[in-house]
Design a protein around this motif. Structure first.
Motif, PDB file in Angstrom:
ATOM      1  N   ALA A 118      -0.491 -18.629  -7.090  1.00  0.00           N
ATOM      2  CA  ALA A 118      -0.390 -17.928  -8.374  1.00  0.00           C
ATOM      3  C   ALA A 118      -2.250 -17.456  -8.990  1.00  0.00           C
ATOM      4  CB  ALA A 118      -0.348 -19.083  -9.728  1.00  0.00           C
ATOM      5  N   ASP A 119      -1.750 -15.727  -9.041  1.00  0.00           N
ATOM      6  CA  ASP A 119      -2.976 -15.210  -9.496  1.00  0.00           C
ATOM      7  C   ASP A 119      -3.545 -15.599 -10.581  1.00  0.00           C
ATOM      8  OD1 ASP A 119      -2.636 -13.471  -6.926  1.00  0.00           O
ATOM      9  OD2 ASP A 119      -0.756 -13.244  -8.074  1.00  0.00           O
ATOM     10  N   GLY A 120      -3.124 -16.320 -11.705  1.00  0.00           N
ATOM     11  CA  GLY A 120      -4.211 -16.750 -12.615  1.00  0.00           C
ATOM     12  C   GLY A 120      -2.758 -17.581 -13.584  1.00  0.00           C
ATOM     13  N   VAL A 121      -3.734 -18.658 -14.239  1.00  0.00           N
ATOM     14  CA  VAL A 121      -2.932 -19.320 -14.723  1.00  0.00           C
ATOM     15  C   VAL A 121      -3.443 -19.364 -16.366  1.00  0.00           C
ATOM     16  CG1 VAL A 121      -2.829 -22.480 -15.108  1.00  0.00           C
ATOM     17  CG2 VAL A 121      -3.385 -21.661 -13.168  1.00  0.00           C
ATOM     18  N   ALA A 122      -2.676 -19.716 -17.132  1.00  0.00           N
ATOM     19  CA  ALA A 122      -2.853 -20.361 -18.505  1.00  0.00           C
ATOM     20  C   ALA A 122      -2.730 -21.416 -19.448  1.00  0.00           C
ATOM     21  CB  ALA A 122      -2.354 -18.838 -19.704  1.00  0.00           C
ATOM     22  N   PHE A 123      -3.378 -21.639 -19.586  1.00  0.00           N
ATOM     23  CA  PHE A 123      -3.160 -23.639 -20.089  1.00  0.00           C
ATOM     24  C   PHE A 123      -2.792 -23.798 -21.346  1.00  0.00           C
ATOM     25  CE2 PHE A 123      -4.158 -28.249 -20.794  1.00  0.00           C
ATOM     26  CZ  PHE A 123      -2.914 -28.504 -20.334  1.00  0.00           C
ATOM     27  N   ILE A 124      -1.572 -23.683 -21.868  1.00  0.00           N
ATOM     28  CA  ILE A 124      -1.407 -23.993 -22.892  1.00  0.00           C
ATOM     29  C   ILE A 124      -1.393 -25.378 -23.584  1.00  0.00           C
ATOM     30  CG2 ILE A 124       0.588 -23.556 -24.379  1.00  0.00           C
ATOM     31  CD1 ILE A 124      -0.704 -21.196 -23.400  1.00  0.00           C
ATOM     32  N   ILE A 136       1.217  -1.394  -0.119  1.00  0.00           N
ATOM     33  CA  ILE A 136      -0.061  -0.340  -0.189  1.00  0.00           C
ATOM     34  C   ILE A 136       0.859   1.333  -0.241  1.00  0.00           C
ATOM     35  CG2 ILE A 136      -1.712   0.929   1.271  1.00  0.00           C
ATOM     36  CD1 ILE A 136      -3.398  -1.088   0.692  1.00  0.00           C
ATOM     37  N   ALA A 137       1.890   1.299   0.791  1.00  0.00           N
ATOM     38  CA  ALA A 137       2.992   2.309   0.997  1.00  0.00           C
ATOM     39  C   ALA A 137       3.433   2.617  -0.561  1.00  0.00           C
ATOM     40  CB  ALA A 137       3.506   2.161   1.609  1.00  0.00           C
ATOM     41  N   HIS A 138       4.155   1.906  -1.007  1.00  0.00           N
ATOM     42  CA  HIS A 138       4.646   2.513  -2.414  1.00  0.00           C
ATOM     43  C   HIS A 138       3.755   2.094  -3.465  1.00  0.00           C
ATOM     44  CE1 HIS A 138       7.754   1.336  -0.210  1.00  0.00           C
ATOM     45  NE2 HIS A 138       8.062   2.584  -0.391  1.00  0.00           N
ATOM     46  N   ARG A 139       1.990   2.038  -3.145  1.00  0.00           N
ATOM     47  CA  ARG A 139       1.391   1.648  -4.039  1.00  0.00           C
ATOM     48  C   ARG A 139       1.460   0.566  -5.286  1.00  0.00           C
ATOM     49  NH1 ARG A 139      -2.788   5.153  -3.492  1.00  0.00           N
ATOM     50  NH2 ARG A 139      -3.556   5.294  -5.616  1.00  0.00           N
ATOM     51  N   GLU A 140       2.217  -0.785  -5.105  1.00  0.00           N
ATOM     52  CA  GLU A 140       2.408  -1.143  -5.551  1.00  0.00           C
ATOM     53  C   GLU A 140       1.664  -2.669  -5.677  1.00  0.00           C
ATOM     54  OE1 GLU A 140       7.340  -0.936  -6.941  1.00  0.00           O
ATOM     55  OE2 GLU A 140       6.285  -2.845  -5.349  1.00  0.00           O
ATOM     56  N   ILE A 141       1.046  -3.387  -6.757  1.00  0.00           N
ATOM     57  CA  ILE A 141       0.739  -4.856  -6.490  1.00  0.00           C
ATOM     58  C   ILE A 141       1.466  -5.375  -7.514  1.00  0.00           C
ATOM     59  CG2 ILE A 141      -1.555  -5.884  -7.401  1.00  0.00           C
ATOM     60  CD1 ILE A 141      -3.094  -3.388  -6.976  1.00  0.00           C
ATOM     61  N   GLY A 142       1.742  -6.758  -7.200  1.00  0.00           N
ATOM     62  CA  GLY A 142       2.560  -8.168  -7.063  1.00  0.00           C
ATOM     63  C   GLY A 142       1.558  -9.457  -8.090  1.00  0.00           C
ATOM     64  N   LEU A 143       1.452  -8.805  -9.562  1.00  0.00           N
ATOM     65  CA  LEU A 143      -0.028 -10.827  -9.749  1.00  0.00           C
ATOM     66  C   LEU A 143       1.900 -11.889 -10.671  1.00  0.00           C
ATOM     67  CD1 LEU A 143      -2.184  -8.750 -11.205  1.00  0.00           C
ATOM     68  CD2 LEU A 143      -2.154  -9.681  -9.113  1.00  0.00           C
ATOM     69  N   LYS A 144       1.655 -13.134 -10.521  1.00  0.00           N
ATOM     70  CA  LYS A 144       1.826 -14.090 -10.285  1.00  0.00           C
ATOM     71  C   LYS A 144       0.699 -14.496 -11.787  1.00  0.00           C
ATOM     72  CE  LYS A 144       3.818 -18.101  -8.957  1.00  0.00           C
ATOM     73  NZ  LYS A 144       4.580 -18.938  -7.697  1.00  0.00           N
ATOM     74  N   PHE A 145       1.230 -14.775 -12.465  1.00  0.00           N
ATOM     75  CA  PHE A 145       0.597 -15.628 -14.400  1.00  0.00           C
ATOM     76  C   PHE A 145       1.334 -17.297 -14.011  1.00  0.00           C
ATOM     77  CE2 PHE A 145      -1.412 -11.878 -15.878  1.00  0.00           C
ATOM     78  CZ  PHE A 145      -2.015 -11.651 -14.291  1.00  0.00           C
ATOM     79  N   VAL A 146       0.917 -18.115 -14.062  1.00  0.00           N
ATOM     80  CA  VAL A 146       1.712 -18.933 -14.777  1.00  0.00           C
ATOM     81  C   VAL A 146       1.381 -19.930 -15.782  1.00  0.00           C
ATOM     82  CG1 VAL A 146       2.255 -21.697 -14.012  1.00  0.00           C
ATOM     83  CG2 VAL A 146       2.168 -19.991 -12.592  1.00  0.00           C
TER      84      VAL A 146
END
Lengths: 239, 466
Positions: A95-101, A5-15
């Motif tokens: 993981a926040d999201g998954v792309a199934f290839i 919140i302090a640095h106004r950053e959101i980290g997301l992980k996609f697999v």
């Protein structure tokens, strides 16, 4: 997901998940090629000598989406071979999201299904759920012979719940669409759960459009077509 | 794992990152540099186009000699750890410094072109390269070449070597770590494979024991049946008075012997069937089969029975279906059991219908997760056998597939059988990865569905329905 919140950053992980040699790394390489300088970091590949992914590939992206809010995305691939199940489980953690290839060829139907069951199992092992996680499916290698037909995939995609995309990752076709689809889906899930709009004082629609343009994506892909959605619908698959 | 393997520059550094470092050095010191691997292949370079070189290369002979020199530069190997300066035919200097890592030469860095600070004139041969060469241009262009003092060059080489050292160390650490991890995984996998092999051996042994048990049961029941058949046969002869007239009480006793004997025979036959089934389950002889054809054969075999009971037996129009890999003998038996069952419970002048249908997978609730990936494996060929019999109460729908289950004691006597037919159908279906289901409405009739999986490849057989 990590929120600072302090640095106004959101980290997301996609697999990027899928059976061996379905084109997960090729997807990341294609994305890396189209990202403007300064957005994408170095593509880190841990490969064996025969060019197959050993542990994972990692493509870090960093974009500023307005109101001083930064989104840091980490795109991972998993090794597809059966023996690396432990690594897949590790990479899938939080993981926040998954792309199934998936490989489009008819001969690969069984191995796609097997890998998908493995994904569901490994999600469960990580306390995640295939029913609720942001998940999109890409049918890659559309340029090869003996593939499942467009008609068949479209019909089944309409009946299923995940957005479905078609791609030729070696030419970069469909790669951006898949990535954007996952981003949009993930963001809408997170917005529903964490109310980012209120917390960061941003508008989801504007934010995603800004993100798209920051990523150097063609305008038509980010066009707001019916006021309701931020990107065009994925092939015919999304309900 | 090959921890002892000699790692090369290619294994330890990322060429694109190395290129960035080279560029930073060139921008800082105004000196171009090229990094070569031990085999002479170029890994990274950052060299600006010097006006002097460009001019010399404008002449055919100049270009030829320049190319020749560049090729020599790639092959050139400095002896020992000391950098070595070489000069090209046009008088430009290059410094080749070996890249040392843990005492091994892993390649070289070539700095240049430059002019040594103390160089006063260019080689006289330069002017003889081509008659067109203009000495005024040569001196003007050479003035823009970077002049480097010896001690400055030493410091640059030293600094670059230190940066390379750091990169190589980090690279080595990462490589070793990942190789160790890989080796650990492989080792764990090997361990599991050994254990799996042991488990497999145990399973095979147990299966063999199971087969022996089934054989034993088959043999014993056969051996029991032979004398029992004699007991029943002689009792029948006695009852018929073939051995002389019987008193009333003797006739009653003989009747009891006969009844109990036949009961025992039925039990032994059932045991024989079940043991045969256990043994058969292990060896399906699959072949691409036309299920409609099997249905026709089953109907042909049951047509006489249907005639006796005055029941109409028919196969409804069959759609185009793919061939599917099943054991035709077992599936025909399963169909026969279903037809026999339907005929047994049909009222006179009733009808038994057989319907074939390719089911399309449906995405309901949980089934919709990954549907597009999983659906091709969820297609079935469905054979429905429908009768207009008394139907089955809802509470019994799950029980009728249990071996020896009889829905109604009196019905057993009326219709015969030991309640094994449906149990066999279920076993046969499951052995094929399929299943059997029933729908029933008491008073109206029942429909039994035999579902056999259709492999994904069957869906694209020529002539198969879309």
């Amino acid at each position: 997901m990590q929120v600072d919140i302090a640095h106004r950053e959101i980290g997301l992980k996609f697999v990027y998940y899928g059976p061996a040699l379905s084109g997960k790394t090729t997807n990341l390489q294609a994305l890396h090629r189209v990202m403007p300088e300064g957005t994408a970091g170095r593509l880190l590949s841990l490969e064996t000598r025969d060019d197959r992914t050993l542990f994972f590939d990692l493509l870090p992206l960093r974009v500023e989406v307005g109101s001083g809010l930064k989104i840091k995305l980490k795109l991972y691939t998993v090794p597809g071979q059966v023996i690396h199940d432990a690594t897949r489980r590790l990479v899938l953690q939080s993981a926040d999201g998954v792309a199934f290839i998936a490989d489009s060829r008819v001969s690969e139907i069984e191995s796609n299904a097997e890998s998908f069951r493995n994904l569901a199992e490994n999600l469960r092992a990580n306390g995640l759920d295939a029913r609720t996680i942001s998940l999109v499916i890409q049918f890659n290698k559309r340029d090869l012979p003996d593939i499942r037909t467009d008609g068949e995939i479209d019909a089944m995609a309409r009946a299923g719940r995940e957005p479905v995309y078609k791609a030729v990752a070696t030419d970069g076709k469909g790669v951006i669409e898949t990535f954007l689809g996952l981003l949009r889906l993930t963001w809408s899930h997170l917005q529903a759960e964490h109310k980012f709009e209120e917390r960061f004082g941003v508008d989801s629609r504007q934010l995603l459009l800004k993100l798209a343009s920051q990523l150097g994506l063609p305008k038509h892909l980010a066009a707001d077509r019916d006021g309701d959605r931020l990107w065009p619908p994925p092939s015919d698959g999304e309900k | 794992m090959q921890l002892e393997r000699n790692l090369g520059l290619v294994d330890l550094v990322e060429p694109s990152a190395l290129h960035d470092v080279c560029t930073a050095f060139r921008e800082l010191f105004g000196l171009g540099l090229r990094v070569f691997a031990a085999d002479g292949s170029l890994l990274a370079e950052s060299v600006s186009d010097e006006a002097f070189c460009t001019y010399v290369r404008e002449f055919g002979e100049g270009r030829r000699q320049c190319n020749q020199f560049r090729a020599q530069l790639a092959r050139f190997t400095a002896q020992g750890a000391e950098p070595l300066a070489v000069r090209c035919f046009a008088g430009c200097a290059y410094l080749a410094a070996p890249v040392l890592f843990e005492g091994d030469a892993m390649g070289k860095v070539v700095y240049g072109p430059y002019l040594p600070a103390d160089a006063t004139r260019l080689p006289s041969t330069l002017m003889r390269l081509d008659t067109e060469i203009d000495s005024a241009v040569i001196s003007e262009k050479s003035a823009s070449l970077r002049r480097v003092r010896h001690d400055t060059l030493d410091r640059i080489v030293h600094a670059f070597q230190r940066v390379l050292d750091l990169i190589l160390h980090s690279g080595q650490r990462a490589t070793l770590t990942s190789e160790t991890h890989l080796a650990t995984i492989e080792e764990s996998y090997r361990e599991i494979a050994v254990k799996n092999k042991r488990l497999e051996e145990t399973t095979v042994r147990l299966q063999e024991l199971d087969r022996l048990k089934s054989n034993f049961l088959a043999t014993v029941s056969h051996e029991l049946r032979t004398p029992l058949t004699s007991i029943i046969g002689y009792s029948e002869m006695l009852a018929q008075g073939l051995a002389g007239p019987l008193a009333e009480e003797q006739r009653k006793f003989i009747g009891t012997i006969l009844e109990k004997g036949e009961h025992l025979l039925r039990l032994i036959s059932a045991v024989l069937d079940i043991s045969t089934l256990d043994a058969r389950r292990l060896e399906l002889r699959r072949e691409p089969t036309d299920i409609a054809d099997l249905c026709a054969r089953a109907v042909e075999k049951a047509v006489a029975q249907a005639g006796r009971r005055d029941v109409r037996l028919e196969i409804l129009p069959v759609p185009q279906l793919p061939l599917i890999p099943v054991d035709p003998d077992l599936i025909e038996k399963a169909l026969l059991h279903l037809v026999d069952n339907a005929l047994k419970f049909s009222p006179p002048a009733g009808a038994v219908e057989i319907e074939l249908h390719l089911t399309e997978p449906r995405a309901d609730g949980e089934a919709s997760i990954g549907f597009v990936l999983l659906a091709p494996l969820r297609r079935f060929l469905r054979v429905t056998v429908r009768d207009a019999g008394p139907g089955i109460p809802e509470g019994n729908l799950d029980l009728i597939f249990e071996a020896f289950f009889q829905e109604d004691g009196s019905a057993t006597r009326a219709h015969g059988g030991l309640g094994l037919g449906l149990a066999l159908v279920r076993q046969f279906a499951e052995a094929h990865g399929g299943k059997v289901e029933v729908e029933s409405e008491p008073g109206k009739g029942s429909a039994f569905h035999l579902l056999l999986p259709v492999p994904p490849s069957a869906s694209i057989l020529p002539g198969a329905p879309p």
